[in-house]
Enzyme design. Structure first.
Site, PDB file in Angstrom:
ATOM      1  N   SER A   1       5.539   6.903   3.239  1.00  0.00           N
ATOM      2  CA  SER A   1       4.515   7.925   3.487  1.00  0.00           C
ATOM      3  C   SER A   1       3.291   7.353   4.194  1.00  0.00           C
ATOM      4  O   SER A   1       2.625   8.049   4.957  1.00  0.00           O
ATOM      5  CB  SER A   1       4.097   8.598   2.179  1.00  0.00           C
ATOM      6  OG  SER A   1       3.531   7.661   1.272  1.00  0.00           O
TER       7      SER A   1
ATOM      8  N   HIS B   1       0.832  -1.210   0.000  1.00  0.00           N
ATOM      9  CA  HIS B   1       0.000   0.000   0.000  1.00  0.00           C
ATOM     10  C   HIS B   1       0.865   1.258   0.000  1.00  0.00           C
ATOM     11  O   HIS B   1       0.477   2.276  -0.580  1.00  0.00           O
ATOM     12  CB  HIS B   1      -0.935  -0.007   1.208  1.00  0.00           C
ATOM     13  CG  HIS B   1      -2.115  -0.909   1.038  1.00  0.00           C
ATOM     14  ND1 HIS B   1      -3.371  -0.605   1.539  1.00  0.00           N
ATOM     15  CD2 HIS B   1      -2.256  -2.106   0.416  1.00  0.00           C
ATOM     16  CE1 HIS B   1      -4.212  -1.582   1.234  1.00  0.00           C
ATOM     17  NE2 HIS B   1      -3.548  -2.506   0.562  1.00  0.00           N
TER      18      HIS B   1
ATOM     19  N   GLU C   1      -2.349   9.033   5.208  1.00  0.00           N
ATOM     20  CA  GLU C   1      -2.854   8.022   4.276  1.00  0.00           C
ATOM     21  C   GLU C   1      -3.554   6.894   5.028  1.00  0.00           C
ATOM     22  O   GLU C   1      -4.412   6.196   4.469  1.00  0.00           O
ATOM     23  CB  GLU C   1      -1.704   7.454   3.440  1.00  0.00           C
ATOM     24  CG  GLU C   1      -1.075   8.465   2.501  1.00  0.00           C
ATOM     25  CD  GLU C   1       0.178   7.952   1.803  1.00  0.00           C
ATOM     26  OE1 GLU C   1       0.373   6.718   1.759  1.00  0.00           O
ATOM     27  OE2 GLU C   1       0.968   8.778   1.312  1.00  0.00           O
TER      28      GLU C   1
ATOM     29  N   ASP D   1      -6.984 -17.584   2.529  1.00  0.00           N
ATOM     30  CA  ASP D   1      -6.676 -18.940   2.075  1.00  0.00           C
ATOM     31  C   ASP D   1      -7.368 -19.908   3.017  1.00  0.00           C
ATOM     32  O   ASP D   1      -6.993 -20.030   4.181  1.00  0.00           O
ATOM     33  CB  ASP D   1      -5.161 -19.160   2.077  1.00  0.00           C
ATOM     34  CG  ASP D   1      -4.769 -20.553   1.602  1.00  0.00           C
ATOM     35  OD1 ASP D   1      -5.674 -21.365   1.348  1.00  0.00           O
ATOM     36  OD2 ASP D   1      -3.561 -20.810   1.487  1.00  0.00           O
TER      37      ASP D   1
ATOM     38  N   ASP E   1       2.371 -20.264   0.856  1.00  0.00           N
ATOM     39  CA  ASP E   1       2.523 -21.297  -0.160  1.00  0.00           C
ATOM     40  C   ASP E   1       1.706 -20.917  -1.387  1.00  0.00           C
ATOM     41  O   ASP E   1       1.227 -19.793  -1.496  1.00  0.00           O
ATOM     42  CB  ASP E   1       2.095 -22.672   0.386  1.00  0.00           C
ATOM     43  CG  ASP E   1       0.672 -22.662   0.957  1.00  0.00           C
ATOM     44  OD1 ASP E   1      -0.175 -21.889   0.455  1.00  0.00           O
ATOM     45  OD2 ASP E   1       0.407 -23.420   1.907  1.00  0.00           O
TER      46      ASP E   1
ATOM     47  N   ASP F   1       8.163   5.017  -0.113  1.00  0.00           N
ATOM     48  CA  ASP F   1       8.804   6.120   0.606  1.00  0.00           C
ATOM     49  C   ASP F   1       8.367   6.249   2.058  1.00  0.00           C
ATOM     50  O   ASP F   1       8.666   7.237   2.724  1.00  0.00           O
ATOM     51  CB  ASP F   1       8.538   7.439  -0.113  1.00  0.00           C
ATOM     52  CG  ASP F   1       7.039   7.764  -0.239  1.00  0.00           C
ATOM     53  OD1 ASP F   1       6.205   7.004   0.323  1.00  0.00           O
ATOM     54  OD2 ASP F   1       6.708   8.772  -0.882  1.00  0.00           O
TER      55      ASP F   1
ATOM     56  N   THR G   1      -4.649 -23.461   3.772  1.00  0.00           N
ATOM     57  CA  THR G   1      -3.448 -23.370   4.611  1.00  0.00           C
ATOM     58  C   THR G   1      -3.276 -21.916   5.036  1.00  0.00           C
ATOM     59  O   THR G   1      -2.364 -21.223   4.591  1.00  0.00           O
ATOM     60  CB  THR G   1      -2.196 -23.868   3.853  1.00  0.00           C
ATOM     61  OG1 THR G   1      -2.099 -23.174   2.607  1.00  0.00           O
ATOM     62  CG2 THR G   1      -2.263 -25.353   3.597  1.00  0.00           C
TER      63      THR G   1
END
Length: 314
Positions: free
Chosen positions: A71, A61, A85, A232, A240, A69, A235
């Site tokens: 931010s 993100h 942000e 997932d 994986d 950077d 697992t």
């Protein structure tokens, strides 16, 4: 055992001047960097198995908004004109508290040297390794932004984006809209997803009916709006290639991920099949895609700063 990849940094993406990040950037100034970061994360993972995934998500993100950077980590600071942000919709479930712990440890050992942006990059690699995934030499040398760009968070891929928008957002930052897209999508497989992301339940023909019923139990209509589900389902705590296999079986939790396999004639279908069929192929591609992502427009040289506190500028 996790496979080790030794890869050199690629050219910085999204910039006009060719520069390079290098894995040995702190070799002389903070030689114990990896050990220090790894120690903090090994301790943290004992109480939070998702810590690595949180760092990957934060790194991704951060990089998607004006480059890698740091931010994303800045708090609101009216005196310096910073609108965080973290308060934007895509980031409201982001948890970066672990970065504070890592930064404190590094400031004690190597004060004023290691950037918050590099903490996100290196922490992501170590988090992947701790979860059973590959390890690689992370290109380093980023510096921290002195500004944030909350409006720019619209560039972050959303669970509600259609396939073409998803591809465009990757291309806009110089990432490949097929290999990088598939390799990085679902990399939050050991994280959790809020209920409003899987409104597909009972309505989407590309969602396996049995899986849809399971999700309906977790997220009944009119139920808890903050219900969580594993990205997932097979697992959940391991790094994986099973998330790619889930897509082949129409068991992708997010429509954006399922679209990589279910979009007719999409170039991404072949990559889903390739990664589902070989964990080594997935690991190889994931490592290169993480390096590609980490090279999106970083600040280097005399640009930016090295923050003493990742939450605010110096």
């Amino acid at each position: 055992m996790a496979t080790t990849f030794v890869l050199l940094a690629g050219m910085i993406l999204g910039g006009s001047k060719a520069q390079q990040l290098i894995p040995t950037f702190y070799g002389n100034t903070c030689p114990n960097l990896t050990t220090i970061v790894g120690g903090v994360l090994q301790q943290a993972v004992q109480s939070d198995i998702r810590i690595g995934a949180k760092l990957i998500r934060a790194h991704f993100h951060d990089c998607m908004v004006d480059g890698c950077d740091g931010s994303l980590l800045l708090d609101n600071d009216a005196a310096n004109g910073i609108v965080s942000e973290k308060d934007a919709t895509p980031n409201q479930t982001i948890d970066v508290d672990i970065v504070d712990d890592i930064k404190t440890a590094l400031e004690n050992a190597c004060p004023g040297l290691v950037s918050c942006a590099d903490i996100l990059a290196l922490g992501s690699q170590i988090g992947v390794s701790l979860a059973g995934g590959p390890t690689w030499q992370v290109p380093l040398g980023r510096r921290d932004s002195r500004t944030a760009n909350q409006d720019g968070t619209s560039a972050i891929p959303s669970p509600f984006d259609d396939f073409s928008v998803l591809q465009r957002k990757f291309r806009d930052v110089g990432l490949d809209d097929s290999t990088d897209l598939v390799a990085l999508s679902g990399n939050l497989r050991i994280y959790f997803c809020h209920q409003h992301y899987f409104s597909r339940i009972g309505t989407d023909p590309t969602l396996d009916p049995t899986f849809s019923d399971v999700l309906a139990q977790i997220c009944p209509q009119g139920g808890n709006g903050n219900a969580l589900a594993n990205l997932d389902s097979s697992t959940a705590d391991d790094f994986d290639n099973n998330y790619k296999t889930n897509l082949q079986n129409n068991r992708g939790l997010l429509q954006t991920d399922q679209s990589l396999f279910s979009t007719t004639k999409a170039s991404t279908v072949a990559n889903v099949n390739r990664f589902a069929g070989s964990q080594r192929n997935f690991f190889d591609a994931f490592v290169q895609s993480m390096i590609n992502m980490g090279n999106i427009s970083p600040l280097t040289g005399s640009n930016g700063e090295i923050r003493a506190n990742c939450r605010r500028i110096n």
